[in-house]
Design a protein around this motif. Structure first.
Motif, PDB file in Angstrom:
ATOM      1  N   GLU A  43       3.317  22.474 -18.701  1.00  0.00           N
ATOM      2  CA  GLU A  43       3.314  23.645 -18.157  1.00  0.00           C
ATOM      3  C   GLU A  43       2.324  23.784 -17.139  1.00  0.00           C
ATOM      4  O   GLU A  43       2.619  24.808 -16.069  1.00  0.00           O
TER       5      GLU A  43
ATOM      6  N   SER B 123      13.209  32.215 -12.625  1.00  0.00           N
ATOM      7  CA  SER B 123      13.304  31.826 -14.108  1.00  0.00           C
ATOM      8  C   SER B 123      12.702  30.483 -14.110  1.00  0.00           C
ATOM      9  O   SER B 123      12.312  29.899 -15.162  1.00  0.00           O
ATOM     10  N   ASP B 124      12.957  29.436 -13.130  1.00  0.00           N
ATOM     11  CA  ASP B 124      12.627  28.056 -13.231  1.00  0.00           C
ATOM     12  C   ASP B 124      10.874  28.264 -13.412  1.00  0.00           C
ATOM     13  O   ASP B 124      10.363  27.477 -14.303  1.00  0.00           O
TER      14      ASP B 124
ATOM     15  N   HIS C 121       9.099  30.652 -14.579  1.00  0.00           N
ATOM     16  CA  HIS C 121       8.613  31.407 -15.949  1.00  0.00           C
ATOM     17  C   HIS C 121       8.697  30.309 -16.710  1.00  0.00           C
ATOM     18  O   HIS C 121       7.893  30.111 -17.755  1.00  0.00           O
ATOM     19  N   THR C 122       9.855  29.526 -16.725  1.00  0.00           N
ATOM     20  CA  THR C 122      10.179  28.340 -17.851  1.00  0.00           C
ATOM     21  C   THR C 122       9.150  27.336 -17.790  1.00  0.00           C
ATOM     22  O   THR C 122       8.613  27.127 -18.929  1.00  0.00           O
TER      23      THR C 122
ATOM     24  N   TRP D  61       8.049  32.329 -21.338  1.00  0.00           N
ATOM     25  CA  TRP D  61       8.913  32.720 -22.306  1.00  0.00           C
ATOM     26  C   TRP D  61       8.991  31.868 -23.466  1.00  0.00           C
ATOM     27  O   TRP D  61      10.014  31.862 -24.538  1.00  0.00           O
TER      28      TRP D  61
ATOM     29  N   GLN E 146       8.049  24.601 -24.020  1.00  0.00           N
ATOM     30  CA  GLN E 146       8.938  23.825 -23.615  1.00  0.00           C
ATOM     31  C   GLN E 146       8.871  22.358 -24.041  1.00  0.00           C
ATOM     32  O   GLN E 146       7.702  22.053 -24.427  1.00  0.00           O
TER      33      GLN E 146
ATOM     34  N   PRO F 258      13.783  21.817 -13.817  1.00  0.00           N
ATOM     35  CA  PRO F 258      14.586  23.060 -13.841  1.00  0.00           C
ATOM     36  C   PRO F 258      15.838  22.891 -12.873  1.00  0.00           C
ATOM     37  O   PRO F 258      16.213  21.918 -12.209  1.00  0.00           O
TER      38      PRO F 258
ATOM     39  N   GLY G 163      16.462  22.625 -20.372  1.00  0.00           N
ATOM     40  CA  GLY G 163      15.220  23.008 -21.292  1.00  0.00           C
ATOM     41  C   GLY G 163      15.917  23.580 -22.617  1.00  0.00           C
ATOM     42  O   GLY G 163      15.242  24.183 -23.493  1.00  0.00           O
TER      43      GLY G 163
END
Ligand code: NAP
Ligand code: ZN
Length: 348
Positions: free
Chosen positions: A12, A43-44, A46-47, A52, A55, A61, A117
């Motif tokens: 991450e 969103s890529d 954030h993920t 969120w 992972q 992503p 993911g």
């Protein structure tokens, strides 16, 4: 299994790097897509960053994918080799629950399979579009209309449908006063679509730096939220507010901009909760809502709508090696208005 070049986050905190991922063998209902372009959605970021939730890494992503069908399974009827197609945020769902039957595959009761993911039916974790090829069930590959080039069409697969779906759901049309908060990837699609639907559109951006673009994209008015007068001047003046902001905003100020009976739809999904004073809603019979992408049939409808109205994303095409720099610019609200990766560079 086919091995393809990709860009993935090893953890991450680490930058994305070149790697190789596996794509499943073509099943009878699968299509193999040679990816041409992949958009970078917030969103890529954030993920990958774990905003969120945790992972599994490495994680590639990418859920704004366009390309060409390279091979089809024995029972495929929807697509042929050579077709121009797109893949968005969804790659599978049960197809039988009441949400799937209504066309809301994103809310599948069995759990929609998201493009990256997410646990796939075979137990593997899905890997997204920052890669050379992808294999998906035919239903989840959309037809790209002739009038849309593959590069500017890619962002429609997420940013386009995520703004189209709520605008349609909340009956935006002629006479509707719509505010779009945030002129980024989603916002710049929301402005174009709301304008094409006939609404009166105002952009609420942090500054006036992108005002010319906003007006050119179809906004009737453009205001800076850093100017406190904006909230006084526009009090009670919108029927629908589409909030595309990736960070926490002061909900009380924004809700005060809704007229009686108005709705604020949040599509932006910050890592932290958005605090709301219930009185902000009670004081004007206002609604606070959320919306998550859109179903497959509605995504096709959106693509056809965009082609018909000459709408597409405004993009900056980049090489795969520039992904990490592009992430920094997205995080700094310095994107005009979507980065799109040229898939040919994943192997370079
Ligand atoms: P983006 O391109 O980064 O756009 C977000 C915009 O929000 C920025 O351009 C900026 O616009 C504004 N903004 C950013 N930080 C802000 C802050 N601190 N205060 C006020 N405004 C700020 O991102 P995107 O790809 O459009 O995605 C936006 C959000 O939607 C993300 O959270 C993403 O995960 C989420 N999303 C949700 C769905 C869904 O289905 N619900 C689908 C896709 C994406 P200005 O410079 O104009 O102020
Ligand atoms: Zn997205």
């Amino acid at each position: 299994m086919t091995r393809v070049h990709a860009y993935a986050a090893p953890s991450e905190a680490a930058p994305l790097e070149k790697t190789v991922i596996e794509r499943r063998e073509l099943g009878p209902l699968d299509v193999l897509i040679d990816i041409a372009f992949a958009g970078i959605c917030h969103s890529d970021i954030h993920t990958v960053q774990g905003d969120w939730g945790p992972q599994q890494y490495p994680l590639a992503p990418g859920h704004e994918i366009t390309g060409t069908v390279a091979a089809v399974g024995a029972e495929v009827t929807k697509h042929q080799v050579g077709d121009r197609v797109g893949v968005g945020c969804l790659v599978n769902s049960c197809g039988e629950c009441r949400n799937c039957l209504r066309g809301d595959e994103q809310f599948c009761s069995e759990g929609a399979v998201f493009t990256y993911g997410a646990p796939d039916r075979d137990g593997t974790i899905t890997q997204g579009g920052y890669s050379e090829q992808v294999v998906v069930t035919e239903k989840f590959a959309l037809r790209i209309p002739d009038g849309l080039a593959l590069d500017v069409a890619a962002p429609l697969l997420c940013a386009g449908i995520t703004t189209y779906s709520p605008l349609k759901h909340w009956n935006v049309g002629p006479g509707t006063r719509v505010a779009v908060v945030g002129l980024g990837g989603l916002g710049h699609m929301g402005v174009q679509i709301a304008h094409a639907l006939g609404a009166e559109v105002t952009v609420l951006s942090q500054t006036l730096n992108k005002k010319d673009d906003g007006l050119r994209l179809g906004a009737d008015d453009y205001r800076a939220t850093s100017d406190r007068d904006t909230f006084r001047d526009l009090r009670s003046s919108f029927d629908v507010i589409l909030n595309t902001v990736s960070a926490v905003i002061d909900m009380r100020s924004y809700l005060s901009l809704l007229d009686v009976g108005g709705t604020m739809v949040c599509v932006g999904a910050p890592a932290e909760p958005l605090p709301v004073q219930v009185m902000s809603l009670i004081g004007g019979r206002r609604s606070l809502a959320g919306s998550n992408i859109g179903g497959i049939a509605e995504t096709q409808e959106m693509l056809d709508f965009c082609a018909e109205h000459g709408i597409a994303a405004e993009i900056e095409v980049i090489r795969a090696s520039e992904i990490n720099a592009a992430y920094e610019r997205v995080l700094a609200s310095d994107v005009r208005y979507r980065f799109v990766i040229e898939a040919a560079t994943f192997a370079a």
